[in-house]
Enzyme design. Structure first.
Site, PDB file in Angstrom:
ATOM      1  N   LYS A   1    -110.165   3.002  72.792  1.00 36.58           N
ATOM      2  CA  LYS A   1    -108.976   3.729  73.386  1.00 36.58           C
ATOM      3  C   LYS A   1    -107.730   3.006  72.953  1.00 36.58           C
ATOM      4  O   LYS A   1    -106.750   3.942  72.528  1.00 36.58           O
ATOM      5  CB  LYS A   1    -109.232   3.966  74.830  1.00 36.58           C
ATOM      6  N   THR A   2    -107.577   1.726  73.250  1.00 35.03           N
ATOM      7  CA  THR A   2    -106.456   1.091  72.878  1.00 35.03           C
ATOM      8  C   THR A   2    -105.892   1.172  71.299  1.00 35.03           C
ATOM      9  O   THR A   2    -104.868   1.686  70.945  1.00 35.03           O
ATOM     10  CB  THR A   2    -106.637  -0.393  73.297  1.00 35.03           C
TER      11      THR A   2
ATOM     12  N   ASP B   1    -103.626   1.354  80.572  1.00 33.58           N
ATOM     13  CA  ASP B   1    -105.175   1.112  80.488  1.00 33.58           C
ATOM     14  C   ASP B   1    -105.472   1.313  81.954  1.00 33.58           C
ATOM     15  O   ASP B   1    -104.718   1.174  82.829  1.00 33.58           O
ATOM     16  CB  ASP B   1    -105.310  -0.219  80.053  1.00 33.58           C
TER      17      ASP B   1
ATOM     18  N   THR C   1    -112.052   4.615  82.049  1.00 38.68           N
ATOM     19  CA  THR C   1    -113.628   4.572  82.063  1.00 38.68           C
ATOM     20  C   THR C   1    -114.092   5.585  83.183  1.00 38.68           C
ATOM     21  O   THR C   1    -115.218   5.845  83.278  1.00 38.68           O
ATOM     22  CB  THR C   1    -114.268   3.148  82.438  1.00 38.68           C
TER      23      THR C   1
ATOM     24  N   ARG D   1    -116.480  -2.893  69.664  1.00 38.65           N
ATOM     25  CA  ARG D   1    -115.681  -4.188  70.191  1.00 38.65           C
ATOM     26  C   ARG D   1    -117.011  -5.079  70.078  1.00 38.65           C
ATOM     27  O   ARG D   1    -116.620  -6.364  69.580  1.00 38.65           O
ATOM     28  CB  ARG D   1    -115.087  -4.006  71.516  1.00 38.65           C
TER      29      ARG D   1
END
Ligand code: ADE
Length: 346
Positions: free
Chosen positions: A78-79, A123, A172, A231
């Site tokens: 997402k980032t 975030d 999330t 990640r």
């Protein structure tokens, strides 16, 4: 009956924790491996298609991109996607997270300093407090801040124009967003767990950047063990690189990946000890379920919200666990995995 929940839980293995962990700080330890352009971003094809069209249209209209809400499990990019959007639009991206916006002046300070068409990435946006949310409404809708100046009977509302900007929110827990906030996003997109082929390509790309030679089977082995999450794939790859460096291996084989990751108790499917404890507790403590989230969380010494948003999604997606109206249930595949994983995971 073996109850597996007694005593304090082992800490989660940070290697396979999908959330960012302190050892990743500064955030940008992952940065060297992040794709910068849409064309380099592997997977999430629907998301890329939707955003690609929005970027092209926005560029041709010379406007700010519509506000974007990205939701889905942690670690899926997402980032990274917010940074890609900024790069594609040729603007800066300011990064913050809701818990850092405690006082009204925190969010006001960010908003007044934005330049036209810049991105503001927030975030964990579901954790914004009420006041910050209410400051955001007119900012998102009309690029305006409504500020109260003075106190008591002399209090007045002042409107202050701000630059047209794009809010990129990440969460999330899309269901925890208030509907007035959710309704102000023009684009709402879910990020999905990545498939094996995409993960393998992500691992090969990262290996290239880390100057590590990986046999295709080795890349596949990392892809299989990273819980569908880039990640984690990149973190696992760094551990494989360590083992390869210490052992003086040139080309990394699947066997070396297996050795390196077994050392960290990551099993063949990417589950760590705490995932297996969850399944084992369900199986041995509750006859396979159904059992409620809170009971399960208490047995594991985990916070229910973390269990639901961070630990469970991958187990559900893998078909090892099911959510039913009466609680969580282990599946046949979950039972089979516990049996198969035992020798390497104990
Ligand atoms: N690294 C992390 N996520 C990635 C992605 N989606 N594509 C390419 N490289 C990545």
């Amino acid at each position: 009956m073996a109850i597996v929940s007694s005593g304090s839980p082992a800490p989660r293995n940070p290697l396979v924790a999908p959330e960012a962990v302190p050892q990743d700080e500064p955030i940008l330890r992952e940065d060297s491996l992040r794709p910068r352009r849409l064309a380099d971003y592997i997977g999430q094809s629907e998301l890329k298609q939707v955003l690609g069209i929005a970027i092209a249209a926005t560029r041709s209209r010379e406007e700010a991109l519509d506000h974007v809400l990205l939701y889905g499990p942690p670690g899926l990019g997402k980032t990274t996607m917010a940074l890609v959007l900024a790069e594609e639009l040729g603007v800066r991206c300011r990064i913050t997270s809701a818990p850092a916006l405690e006082r009204p002046r925190d969010i006001v300070g960010l908003l007044v300093n934005l330049q036209p068409r810049e991105l503001l990435f927030i975030d964990e946006i579901h954790r914004l407090n009420r006041v910050a949310e209410e400051i955001l409404y007119p900012a998102m809708e009309d690029f305006r801040l409504d500020l109260t100046v003075g106190k008591g009977t002399t209090a007045r509302t002042r409107s202050l124009p701000i630059a047209p900007f794009t809010l990129v929110g990440a969460t999330t827990r899309a269901g925890s967003l208030s509907s007035p906030l959710r309704d102000r996003f023009g684009l709402i997109q879910r990020l999905e767990f990545y498939g094996l082929a995409d993960l393998q390509a992500i691992v090969q790309r990262a290996a290239g950047l880390l100057q590590l030679e990986l046999e295709p089977a080795a890349a596949q082995e990392v892809a299989r063990r990273c819980r569908g999450t880039p990640r984690i794939a990149n973190r696992l790859l760094r551990r494989v690189r360590d083992v390869a460096a210490v052992g003086g291996h040139g080309q990394v084989s699947a066997e070396l990946v297996h050795q390196a990751l077994s050392l960290h108790r990551v099993d063949g499917r990417g589950l760590d000890a705490s995932d297996r404890r969850l399944l084992q507790l369900l199986q041995d403590g509750y006859g396979g379920g159904p059992v409620g989230l809170d009971t399960l969380a208490a047995g594991l010494g985990e916070d229910p919200a973390t269990l639901e948003a961070v630990v469970e999604p991958f187990l559900l997606q893998q078909g090892l666990l099911q959510r039913t109206p009466r609680g969580r249930v282990i599946t046949e595949a979950g039972r089979a995995h516990l049996l198969a994983a035992l020798p390497e995971a104990a």
